[in-house]
Design an enzyme around this catalytic site. Structure first.
Site: not given
Length: 569
Positions: A420-421, A464
């Site tokens: 996950d960003i 994301e």
């Protein structure tokens, strides 16, 4: 030029031996119309089928996201219940500190509450104790004019004692849930079920708008005891989560574009009269609109999800498309009729016309070939994420199920990476969604640069989040791949001025390696990777956290202890 050995051309060159004057023109026209109709039906059915398949895939994803979002959100209620199960003397500050992280992590949660069970003889002392926090405190109930008044005398009360956040929910503080018939029924059901129970659609006492919410309750009893009634001596109280339906759908809307859909959710449970929980109307439907209906079992509730859309938005054939094919078919038929008439005048002239006709046939074949190629590309695109140019969620679900079955047969390990960003919402807020999309593509490129094996799959899991499926990969191998991905993203040097980790975009990664695949379902493998990702976030982000699942009993004990310890900190 056409080949002189073509049998079609031989019949033309030697037309003197064939009495073509007896071929009826109307028969040629009829054959041309029949062929045109068959081609039209075939192409239209094929394209409309792909359009429906695309619509069905999108609606299945929306329906699945609704179910997954609620299951994910209920984790907060379970964790809060575990918190209370182990300690009877939690203060308001300790409660606020514990649930603050859940409210930030799950924006769809409007509030989390602790509601003790009180008998009437305890009321006076309880109100004096709470007056230290709020002057002239009283247990309250709702008046007919929607105001709040002191609660009537009753044997048992369930007053809202701890609530976070307090801001915006002040009127709920001290509200007796037992004073409302629907809420009291929900509490009784939760106690009988001894599990999470969801209320019907309600309007909150602290809510000023017209949006619907649901309450998710879980009873708290003394250790290893089960209560069956609200006056049971073992019952301590209940933990309660307040969830706004609109907020949950807004969270899903950030993952899936709702612009092409009309969405309606109604409660079909026995104690609900088809209550409308949510409605999203954006497009004007035609008579032949696409429609999808799914009944979802959310804890004790039965929800009906209805999704509609215009077929044109998914590439179905329009009147213009039909007209183009009809014109091409009739034009071809007219050319054929003209050809048959002209071959009576001169063999040489008919030969030239035959060349033109053959060219028209080739063009028609070309057009059909291009249509088939376009349909093939459209089908391939249904498995690819249009933004990141990697596999989409549908491809991920299919592939992990296939690899899970294959690993069961072969006994090989199966590894899953979930990334996950970090601080991506802040990135979007600072640089805008156009730059945010560019960032997502660059991060996806970093993943593709690292993942080279044909058997591995990189897919967009949602928003994301990016997943990597690594068949037949050991624990050391999976961790090395995850670390290489993390460094590759940093080396992209994507500026991130609002990150609390570094000045460039970073990712947090959770890795799970399942040795004995037969002990776990696909959902459990994904949950293990998700928990590892959550731990990576809690431990400072921009890092890799790893879970090795040797067998079911070992991993469940280890995962529960590690997750609860780190989240309590």
């Amino acid at each position: 030029m056409l080949n002189s050995t073509d049998p079609f051309m031989i019949s033309i060159k030697n037309n003197s031996s064939v009495n073509t004057r007896h071929i009826p023109v109307w028969l040629v026209g009829l054959i041309g119309c029949v062929i045109t109709s068959l081609v039209l039906i075939f192409i239209a059915n094929n394209k409309n089928s792909l359009a429906y398949q695309s619509f069905h895939t999108a609606t299945e994803k929306i329906s699945g996201e609704i179910e997954d979002q609620f299951k994910t959100s209920t984790r907060a209620v379970y964790h809060l219940a575990s918190f209370y199960q182990g300690d009877d003397s939690i203060t308001r500050d300790e409660f606020n500190h514990y649930v603050e992280g859940f409210i930030k992590h799950y924006p769809e949660i409007h509030a989390l509450e602790w509601i003790p069970r009180l008998f009437h003889k305890q009321r006076a002392l309880y109100e004096r104790q709470q007056s230290a926090y709020k002057h002239n405190f009283h247990i309250t109930q709702k008046h007919v004019d929607n105001g709040m008044i002191p609660a009537s005398k009753r044997d048992i009360y369930f007053p809202v004692t701890y609530i976070y956040p307090m801001q915006g929910n002040e009127s709920a503080f001290g509200f007796d849930l037992a004073s409302n018939k629907d809420r009291r029924i929900m509490i009784e059901q939760a106690i009988i079920n001894n599990d999470v129970t969801i209320s019907s659609g309600i309007k909150l006492v602290q809510e000023k708008g017209n949006s619907h919410s649901v309450l998710i309750a879980l009873p708290i009893t003394q250790q290893d005891k089960v209560s069956q009634t609200i006056d049971d001596v073992h019952l301590k109280g209940i933990v309660l989560g307040v969830y706004r339906i609109n907020s949950i759908m807004s969270t899903i809307g950030r993952l899936i574009d709702f612009r092409h859909f009309n969405i309606q959710i109604t409660d079909q449970s026995k104690d609900s009269e088809n209550t409308l929980l949510y409605q999203h109307t954006k497009i004007k439907l035609s008579k032949n609109n696409l429609h999808y209906t799914q009944l979802l079992k959310i804890a004790n509730r039965q929800w009906r999800v209805e999704i509609s859309s215009d077929p044109k938005l998914f590439g179905a054939y329009t009147i213009t498309d039909y007209l183009i094919i009809i014109v091409i078919g009739l034009g071809f038929t007219a050319l054929l009729i003209a050809y048959i008439r002209l071959i009576h005048t001169s063999g040489e002239q008919s030969y030239r016309i035959s060349e033109q006709l053959a060219h028209a046939v080739n063009m028609r074949r070309d057009y059909e070939r291009k249509l088939i190629e376009s349909n093939s590309k459209l089908e391939a695109l249904s498995l690819e994420d249009s933004l990141m140019k990697i596999a989409n969620r549908r491809a991920f679900d299919d592939y992990i199920m296939d690899e899970w079955k294959r690993a069961q047969r072969s006994g090989a390990p199966l590894s899953l990476i979930l990334a996950d960003i970090d601080n991506f919402k802040k990135f979007n807020d600072k640089y805008g969604h156009v730059v945010g999309d560019q960032c997502l593509r660059k991060v996806a490129d970093a993943f593709k640069d690292v993942i080279k094996r044909p058997s591995d799959l990189v897919a967009r899991y949602g928003g994301e989040e990016i997943a990597v499926i690594l068949p037949e990969t050991t624990s050391d191998g999976a961790r090395k791949v995850a670390e290489s991905i993390r460094l590759a993203v940093i080396e992209q040097c994507i500026p991130h001025g609002d990150s609390d980790v570094r000045s460039v975009v970073t990712i947090s990664i959770g890795v799970t390696v399942v040795v004995n695949v037969s002990d776990f379902t696909v959902a459990e493998i994904i949950n293990l990777a998700d928990d590892a990702l959550y731990t990576a976030k809690q431990n400072g982000k921009n890092r890799v956290e790893h879970v090795l699942a040797d067998n079911r009993s070992t991993v469940i004990e280890d995962k529960t202890r590690t997750t609860l310890d780190k989240r309590l900190k």
